[in-house]
Design an enzyme around this catalytic site. Structure first.
Site, short mmCIF file in Angstrom:
data_model
loop_
_atom_site.label_atom_id
_atom_site.label_comp_id
_atom_site.label_asym_id
_atom_site.label_seq_id
_atom_site.Cartn_x
_atom_site.Cartn_y
_atom_site.Cartn_z
N GLU A 53 9.45 37.35 -50.69
CA GLU A 53 8.25 36.86 -50.74
C GLU A 53 7.59 37.14 -49.69
O GLU A 53 6.18 37.48 -49.60
CB GLU A 53 8.25 35.18 -50.75
N LYS A 86 17.87 31.37 -53.10
CA LYS A 86 16.53 30.98 -52.56
C LYS A 86 16.34 31.45 -51.30
O LYS A 86 14.96 32.08 -51.12
CB LYS A 86 16.38 29.44 -52.71
N GLY A 96 6.31 25.31 -55.69
CA GLY A 96 5.58 24.67 -54.82
C GLY A 96 4.55 23.52 -55.51
O GLY A 96 5.14 22.88 -56.34
N GLY A 133 7.40 13.54 -50.77
CA GLY A 133 6.18 14.51 -50.36
C GLY A 133 5.46 15.47 -51.56
O GLY A 133 6.00 14.84 -52.73
N GLY A 167 12.56 11.15 -50.65
CA GLY A 167 11.76 12.01 -50.23
C GLY A 167 10.69 12.39 -51.34
O GLY A 167 10.95 12.90 -52.11
N SER A 202 11.89 26.28 -56.48
CA SER A 202 10.60 27.38 -56.06
C SER A 202 9.61 26.73 -57.23
O SER A 202 10.08 26.82 -58.44
CB SER A 202 10.84 28.81 -56.32
N GLY A 221 8.79 16.51 -53.95
CA GLY A 221 9.67 15.33 -54.29
C GLY A 221 8.87 14.35 -55.32
O GLY A 221 9.43 13.98 -56.69
#
Length: 337
Positions: A199, A192, A126, A12, A10, A124, A15
């Site tokens: 959040e 998480k 991003g 994306g 993966g 976490s 990844g």
């Protein structure tokens, strides 16, 4: 630090950048994605691109470790099932996506029957994780976590300039580096999940606060009670020494500085699913979670009616995760007759 070999399935946004951060530290990465383009791009940077899961496994030396970074649900389930038929006893599968923690408990049990180790890693960071590092919350067997520690230590942010917390003497030093062995299988994604639920609440509070500030000049107020406030400046001053200083506020300040009206956002706010799972856990534990439930319901409502607060939420989501607003579904056709 010991350099290890890792397979990544993966490629994306998350990844691919996990791989880049690992390669910068000298780890060897074998990568695979159904789309060959990101694999080719990473191969040009030093990774070994595989044309299939079978070839990825063949390129790894035992004991192998394969990190799956795919959307939670069917894609992740299928990848783990396929890998379980290719790997050998002593190999490890890591799920770094946003899977439901109860699925991790089941997977760990099923894979153990084949002699395979399984770790669930809440990740976490991003789109900023490549440079800032990734906060990692890990579930699974302690020996497996220790074996793969060089991977986690590389991905984590490190101490940086955050001062030590008084009274932590004698506690696990890894958490001060930004990664935590939370407990057995499922614990990583459970922690998480709650992180993401919190959040939601923090984002909603920031968004609603700025919506109130924006309407401080409404004609409904007496003239002497009206304030024309520069929201970008409010966000900026709060970033510097206030108790609400946070990365979310940083992202809000950036968005408002670029466009004080946030005209590029409709306010249609999606949810990742982890907010829902957080409330499911609260219900099962009989723990009141009024703020988190209200934040989730606000996102549901945003898909029907948008406010400036929802535009703020969209701006924050784009800032930390690269989330682009989904197009609102077309309204149902009026009945005939």
């Amino acid at each position: 630090m010991t350099r290890l070999q890792l397979g990544m399935v993966g490629l994306g946004r998350m990844g691919a950048n996990l791989v880049r951060r690992l390669m910068r530290a000298g780890h060897a990465c074998v990568v695979y994605d159904r789309d060959p383009a990101p694999g080719a791009a990473l191969a040009a940077e030093g990774a070994q691109a595989a044309s299939s899961l079978k070839n990825l496994v063949a390129a790894l030396a035992p004991p192998r470790a394969v990190w799956v970074m795919l959307p939670a649900g069917k894609a992740t389930e299928q990848a783990i099932a396929d890998l379980s038929g290719l790997l050998e006893p002593g190999d490890a599968i890591i799920d770094g996506g946003n899977s439901f923690w109860k699925d991790d408990v089941r997977r760990a049990r099923e894979l153990a029957q084949k002699g395979l180790d399984y770790l669930d890693v809440g990740t976490s960071g991003g789109v900023w994780g490549l440079e800032r590092g990734y906060c990692l919350m890990i579930g699974g067997d302690a020996d497996v976590v220790a074996r793969l520690d060089p991977i986690f230590a590389t991905l984590a942010p490190g101490r940086g300039d955050i001062p030590a917390t008084p009274g932590r003497s004698g506690r696990d030093p890894r958490v001060e580096m930004g990664y935590l062995h939370a407990g057995p299988s499922g614990a990583g994604h459970f922690v998480k999940m709650i992180h993401n639920g919190i959040e939601y609440g923090m984002m909603q509070a920031i968004a609603e606060g700025f919506d109130i500030l924006r309407h401080a000049a409404t004609p409904a107020l007496p003239v002497e009670h009206r304030f024309h406030l520069e929201l970008a400046d409010v966000a900026e001053v709060w970033r510097r020494g206030s108790v609400v200083t946070s990365w979310l506020l940083d992202l809000s300040a950036q968005a408002l500085a670029a466009d004080g009206e946030l005209a590029g956002f409709s306010g249609h706010v999606e949810d990742s699913g982890e907010g829902r799972w957080t409330l499911m856990a609260a219900i099962e534990e009989a723990v009141p979670a009024e703020v988190l439930s209200a934040a989730l319901y606000a996102r549901f409502r945003s898909r029907q009616d948008h406010t400036f607060a929802e535009k703020m939420l969209s701006a924050m989501r784009k800032g930390f995760g690269g989330h682009v607003e989904a197009k609102a579904p077309a309204p149902p056709a009026a009945p005939k007759g």
